[in-house]
Design a protein around this motif. Structure first.
Motif, short mmCIF file in Angstrom:
data_model
loop_
_atom_site.label_atom_id
_atom_site.label_comp_id
_atom_site.label_asym_id
_atom_site.label_seq_id
_atom_site.Cartn_x
_atom_site.Cartn_y
_atom_site.Cartn_z
N LEU A 1 23.77 40.77 42.44
CA LEU A 1 24.32 39.46 42.06
C LEU A 1 24.66 38.64 43.30
O LEU A 1 24.48 37.43 43.33
N LEU A 2 25.16 39.31 44.34
CA LEU A 2 25.59 38.64 45.56
C LEU A 2 24.49 38.57 46.62
O LEU A 2 24.76 38.17 47.75
N ASN A 3 23.26 38.97 46.23
CA ASN A 3 22.14 38.99 47.17
C ASN A 3 22.42 39.86 48.38
O ASN A 3 22.13 39.50 49.53
N MET A 4 23.00 41.03 48.10
CA MET A 4 23.35 41.98 49.17
C MET A 4 22.80 43.37 48.84
O MET A 4 23.52 44.36 48.95
N MET A 5 21.56 43.46 48.41
CA MET A 5 21.04 44.74 47.96
C MET A 5 21.07 45.81 49.05
O MET A 5 21.14 47.00 48.76
N ASP A 6 21.02 45.40 50.32
CA ASP A 6 21.07 46.39 51.39
C ASP A 6 22.44 47.04 51.51
O ASP A 6 22.62 48.01 52.25
N ARG A 7 23.44 46.51 50.77
CA ARG A 7 24.79 47.09 50.81
C ARG A 7 25.12 47.82 49.51
O ARG A 7 26.27 48.06 49.20
N GLY A 8 24.09 48.19 48.76
CA GLY A 8 24.32 48.85 47.48
C GLY A 8 24.85 50.26 47.61
O GLY A 8 25.40 50.81 46.66
N ASP A 9 24.69 50.89 48.78
CA ASP A 9 25.17 52.25 49.01
C ASP A 9 26.31 52.20 50.02
O ASP A 9 26.15 51.74 51.15
N TRP A 10 27.48 52.69 49.62
CA TRP A 10 28.68 52.60 50.48
C TRP A 10 28.50 53.34 51.79
O TRP A 10 29.10 52.98 52.81
N ARG A 11 27.63 54.38 51.79
CA ARG A 11 27.49 55.20 53.00
C ARG A 11 26.91 54.43 54.17
O ARG A 11 27.11 54.79 55.33
N TYR A 12 26.18 53.33 53.87
CA TYR A 12 25.57 52.55 54.93
C TYR A 12 26.39 51.30 55.26
O TYR A 12 25.92 50.41 55.95
N CYS A 13 27.61 51.25 54.74
CA CYS A 13 28.48 50.10 54.99
C CYS A 13 29.78 50.53 55.67
O CYS A 13 30.78 49.81 55.62
N LYS A 14 29.78 51.71 56.24
CA LYS A 14 31.00 52.23 56.86
C LYS A 14 31.40 51.37 58.06
O LYS A 14 30.55 50.86 58.78
N LEU A 15 32.71 51.27 58.24
CA LEU A 15 33.26 50.53 59.37
C LEU A 15 33.96 51.50 60.31
O LEU A 15 34.30 52.62 59.94
N SER A 16 34.19 51.07 61.52
CA SER A 16 35.00 51.88 62.42
C SER A 16 36.44 51.87 61.91
O SER A 16 36.86 50.97 61.17
N LYS A 17 37.19 52.87 62.30
CA LYS A 17 38.59 52.94 61.87
C LYS A 17 39.35 51.70 62.34
O LYS A 17 40.21 51.17 61.62
N GLU A 18 39.03 51.24 63.53
CA GLU A 18 39.70 50.05 64.07
C GLU A 18 39.44 48.83 63.17
O GLU A 18 40.37 48.07 62.85
N ASP A 19 38.18 48.65 62.75
CA ASP A 19 37.85 47.52 61.87
C ASP A 19 38.51 47.67 60.50
O ASP A 19 38.94 46.69 59.89
N GLU A 20 38.54 48.91 60.00
CA GLU A 20 39.20 49.16 58.71
C GLU A 20 40.68 48.78 58.78
O GLU A 20 41.22 48.14 57.86
#
Length: 606
Positions: A569-588
């Protein structure tokens, strides 16, 4: 961000320890320091006159310069030294991070996975053999264990094997390989199969006696690439490179953009290529047709069954853990619903498959069959819930909980930033008690859940957003989480159509419940429609409409269905899997602090 670990890789040592460690010390002094050395290929000597070198290190007269790990547990003296090491008190129990041979020298036995300075390392020790030797060969159990590890979430950084994977030299999509080597000699089709399932970022191998760094290749059903590196043997006459340095950032702290990055020279996967012409030395191994030696295991089921004989008696891990297996009737392993039911009741897969588990007391799962007559309510509250919660990401009492993600804590629920968020302000509402879904809590706890939902709705309105809530209720789930994802007001009216269309594509229809935009009434309707006997997915749309679907036992239902639909819906199909959207702890931590400040005046616990 912390400095990435620096790792040295080495090919077959062949007992030449003095030459190896002299070179390592020199490299470490000139361009180091390095954190570890990993050796693949044959570690022990071909001739007994080199055993004295090993004794010098084992008995402490010489020092291994940096922590060194090896998997090539074969050669002269291997059985003697490794048997002695196995009996040492420090090496008792289930150890996947290496059995200590002497100071700074560790043997990676069998197969396993461990963390090395933040890097996820998977290994297969030994080489393929039908002789059943106690050292230097891997077993079917080792292969099964790696298949199980391949199912776990997260990206594997390093995959270590002694032999090269068959097919890695396919000419259809890679540059010229070193002269004098082929796909057959020193290659292993099992390694190819495991590489396609594990999808490592780096695959390191020895045994061919040459250095070869292949162009990165893409993986099926994964966004990251794999780099294959083959290494020459220590002290080889042709002066081929036998030590190679890498410094990869662990995938667990890489951003989505970093994980997704594909170098310009990226090729197709060599294992997806079907060669039209076979090498002469490979033809007798082939089934009829033009499938390459690296690929025929995918298609030649009857021959594979004939070769392996007893594999059909073993359980298929994919089916046992997920309820489905892409190989279907062509799978060589058993699809057993009773075993799956026991697995879902927290019984150890190794115990079900082999009748024993080498982890012993270190295993987090049950080593006895669950009571068939146990009621749903009793299963929900049985005493081993406490043990499970120790390893649960969502239990506040667990050492594994990532407390820096917590946004707000109430009496029965807390809110946390989603790990690998789809977008900013992607929030989870999580029961404090270790419960399988939010409908398994007492109805009176809904009051607090509703307060959190209303607060999030008000907050998102100030950001120009609506919110979509959804929950995937797995029949024998672990710890519930209700997902809340903000979407732009302009897209709110399209959400229902998107979910209904996605459902049609995978073959089911949603049931529709109208709560008249009353959150309390919506919870009551859900409790009426969910009977606890089947898995269940529901999504609450911005206007209060609830779409629900009861999932039958053998039905294939995508684990990340809700997230994938919203990503589309948001045109973000490359972010459909949470494992590939991980952030560094600092960014989190930055995202959490920003959310807390913005949400403070809406927070029902303030």
């Amino acid at each position: 961000m912390a400095t990435p670990p620096r790792i040295l890789l080495c090919g077959d040592v062949l007992g030449r320890l003095n030459q190896l460690f002299k070179r390592v010390s020199s490299v470490n002094k000139s361009t180091g320091p390095f954190d570890a050395l990993i050796c693949v290929g044959q570690f022990f000597a071909d001739f007994s006159d080199r055993l004295d070198e090993l004794l010098e290190y084992v008995e402490g007269r010489s020092q291994v310069p940096i922590p060194t790990y090896f998997i090539g547990d074969y050669g002269i003296g291997a059985a003697k030294f490794l048997t002695a090491a196995s009996k040492g008190s420090a090496n008792q129990g289930f150890k996947m991070d290496g059995l200590k041979i002497c100071e700074n020298l560790y043997w990676l036995k069998g197969s396993g996975k461990f963390n090395l300075h933040g890097l996820s390392v998977v290994y297969l020790s030994g080489k393929q053999s039908a002789d059943g030797q106690p050292f230097g060969t891997y077993s079917q159990d080792d292969i099964d264990a790696l298949r199980a590890l391949a199912e776990e979430p997260g990206v594997v950084d390093l995959f270590l094997t002694n032999e090269w994977p068959s097919g890695i030299l396919n000419r259809a999509n890679t540059s010229e390989a070193p002269p004098g080597i082929s796909n057959s000699a020193g290659s292993d089709r099992i390694v190819s199969e495991l590489a396609t399932e594990i999808k490592p970022r780096y695959h390191i191998a020895g045994t061919k006696g040459v250095f070869y760094a292949r162009e990165p290749y893409s993986n099926d059903n994964a966004v990251h690439v794999t780099r294959f590196v083959g290494l020459a043997s220590v002290g080889n006459k042709d002066k081929q490179k036998f030590i190679h340095a890498i410094s990869p950032t662990p995938a667990s702290i890489m951003s989505a953009d970093e994980i997704h990055a594909k170098p310009p020279n990226t090729t197709l996967s060599p294992y997806a290529v079907v060669e039209k012409t076979l090498q002469p030395e490979d033809t007798e191994k082939q089934p009829s047709g033009s499938v390459s030696e690296a690929q025929y295991w995918r298609y030649d089921v009857p021959q594979k069954r004939q070769r392996q004989g007893t594999d059909g008696e073993k359980l298929c891990f994919k089916f046992t853990s997920s309820g489905s297996c892409s190989r279907g009737e062509n799978c060589n392993f058993r699809h057993d619903m009773d075993a799956r039911e026991q697995y879902l009741r927290n019984v150890c897969f190794d115990f079900l498959n082999k009748g024993k588990c080498e982890r012993g007391p270190d295993c987090n799962f049950r080593h006895s069959l669950a009571d068939e007559g146990e009621s749903v309510s009793h299963k929900r509250h049985r005493s081993d819930n406490t043990d499970r919660s120790k390893d649960c990401w969502f239990c506040l009492s667990s050492p594994k909980v990532e407390s820096h993600l917590i946004l707000s804590v109430g009496d029965n629920y807390y809110c946390a930033l989603a790990k690998g968020p789809l977008i900013q302000d992607h929030v989870l509402i999580i029961p404090i008690e270790h419960m399988p879904h939010t409908l398994s809590l007492a109805p009176e706890t809904d009051t607090e859940l509703i307060r959190f939902k209303k607060a999030l709705k008000r907050y998102f309105k100030t950001q120009g957003n609506e919110v979509v809530f959804f929950e995937w209720i797995f029949k024998h789930g672990t710890h519930a989480n209700l997902q809340a994802i903000p979407i732009p007001l302009s897209k709110a009216s399209a959400v229902q159509d998107c979910f209904i269309s996605a459902a049609e594509k995978i073959g089911f229809e949603f049931g529709v419940m109208n709560s008249n935009n009353d959150v309390s009434e919506g919870r009551e309707l859900l409790r009426l429609h969910f009977d606890g006997r089947l898995s269940f997915f529901y999504v609450e749309l911005p206007d209060g409409t609830i779409l629900s679907h009861s999932i039958k036992d053998k039905e294939k239902f995508p684990v990340q269905f809700g997230r994938e639909v919203i990503a589309g819906l948001l045109n973000m199909m490359d972010r459909g899997d949470w494992r590939y959207c991980k952030l560094s702890k600092e960014d989190e931590m930055k995202m959490v602090e920003g959310f807390k400040k913005r949400f403070e005046k809406f927070d029902p616990t303030s």
